[in-house]
Design a protein around this motif. Structure first.
Motif, short mmCIF file in Angstrom:
data_model
loop_
_atom_site.label_atom_id
_atom_site.label_comp_id
_atom_site.label_asym_id
_atom_site.label_seq_id
_atom_site.Cartn_x
_atom_site.Cartn_y
_atom_site.Cartn_z
N GLU A 168 -42.28 2.94 -53.75
CA GLU A 168 -41.77 2.44 -55.03
C GLU A 168 -40.36 2.96 -55.30
OE1 GLU A 168 -41.74 0.23 -58.52
OE2 GLU A 168 -43.04 0.14 -56.76
N VAL A 169 -40.12 4.24 -55.03
CA VAL A 169 -38.78 4.80 -55.21
C VAL A 169 -37.78 4.06 -54.34
CG1 VAL A 169 -37.34 6.85 -54.80
CG2 VAL A 169 -39.56 7.10 -55.92
N ILE A 170 -38.12 3.85 -53.09
CA ILE A 170 -37.22 3.18 -52.15
C ILE A 170 -36.96 1.74 -52.59
CG2 ILE A 170 -37.02 2.31 -49.78
CD1 ILE A 170 -38.53 4.97 -49.00
N ARG A 171 -38.00 1.03 -52.99
CA ARG A 171 -37.83 -0.36 -53.47
C ARG A 171 -36.89 -0.42 -54.67
NH1 ARG A 171 -43.06 -0.90 -51.89
NH2 ARG A 171 -43.92 -0.15 -53.84
N ARG A 172 -37.08 0.48 -55.62
CA ARG A 172 -36.25 0.47 -56.82
C ARG A 172 -34.81 0.87 -56.51
NH1 ARG A 172 -39.53 0.89 -62.06
NH2 ARG A 172 -41.61 0.34 -61.35
N GLN A 173 -34.63 1.82 -55.60
CA GLN A 173 -33.26 2.21 -55.22
C GLN A 173 -32.55 1.05 -54.52
OE1 GLN A 173 -34.06 5.74 -52.95
NE2 GLN A 173 -33.73 7.08 -54.70
N GLN A 174 -33.24 0.35 -53.65
CA GLN A 174 -32.64 -0.79 -52.95
C GLN A 174 -32.30 -1.91 -53.92
OE1 GLN A 174 -35.58 -1.61 -49.96
NE2 GLN A 174 -34.60 -0.26 -48.46
N ARG A 175 -33.18 -2.14 -54.87
CA ARG A 175 -32.94 -3.17 -55.88
C ARG A 175 -31.70 -2.83 -56.71
NH1 ARG A 175 -37.95 -4.59 -59.50
NH2 ARG A 175 -38.27 -2.51 -58.71
N ASN A 176 -31.56 -1.56 -57.08
CA ASN A 176 -30.41 -1.13 -57.88
C ASN A 176 -29.11 -1.23 -57.07
OD1 ASN A 176 -31.92 -0.65 -60.15
ND2 ASN A 176 -32.20 1.51 -59.70
N ARG A 177 -29.16 -0.97 -55.77
CA ARG A 177 -27.97 -1.06 -54.93
C ARG A 177 -27.53 -2.50 -54.73
NH1 ARG A 177 -30.25 2.58 -50.54
NH2 ARG A 177 -30.38 4.48 -51.71
N SER A 178 -28.47 -3.42 -54.76
CA SER A 178 -28.13 -4.82 -54.49
C SER A 178 -27.52 -5.51 -55.70
CB SER A 178 -29.36 -5.59 -54.02
OG SER A 178 -30.31 -5.69 -55.07
N ARG A 179 -27.59 -4.89 -56.87
CA ARG A 179 -27.01 -5.49 -58.07
C ARG A 179 -25.49 -5.27 -58.06
NH1 ARG A 179 -30.99 -3.10 -62.66
NH2 ARG A 179 -32.87 -4.14 -61.96
N PRO A 180 -24.74 -6.31 -58.35
CA PRO A 180 -23.28 -6.13 -58.42
C PRO A 180 -22.93 -5.34 -59.68
CG PRO A 180 -23.90 -8.36 -59.00
CD PRO A 180 -25.15 -7.67 -58.56
N TYR A 181 -21.88 -4.54 -59.56
CA TYR A 181 -21.42 -3.77 -60.71
C TYR A 181 -20.71 -4.68 -61.68
CZ TYR A 181 -22.60 0.38 -58.11
OH TYR A 181 -23.28 1.34 -57.43
N VAL A 182 -20.96 -4.48 -62.94
CA VAL A 182 -20.34 -5.31 -63.98
C VAL A 182 -19.31 -4.49 -64.72
CG1 VAL A 182 -20.75 -6.66 -66.05
CG2 VAL A 182 -22.45 -6.63 -64.23
#
Length: 85
Positions: free
Chosen positions: A71-85
């Protein structure tokens, strides 16, 4: 707010309302650390680490450290894939 505080908040936000220590314990757990290693790294007792791990598992409705790591890894990957606004 300084850069370190922002970085910590962004690293730990995935766990919701849990405090920063619990989130960091979860990240160390995902990295394969045992409670004794986490306690040494964070300068807290093994009992505190155990309590934090149990609390995180309960909050996420999980029963194993392996599930928590995923779960930690999934959430970290999801957060990295979001473009910075």
């Amino acid at each position: 707010m300084n850069g370190n505080a922002r970085s910590l908040r962004s690293r730990t936000a995935w766990l919701g309302s849990a405090d920063a220590h619990r989130s960091i314990v979860a990240e160390h757990t995902a990295g394969g650390c045992c409670n004794a290693e986490i306690a040494t790294r964070m300068s807290i007792s093994r009992r505190t680490v155990s309590t934090h791990v149990s609390s995180v598992l309960k909050k996420l409705d999980m029963t194993s450290r392996v599930g928590l790591a995923g779960e930690v890894i999934r959430r970290q990957q999801r957060n990295r894939s979001r473009p910075y606004v």
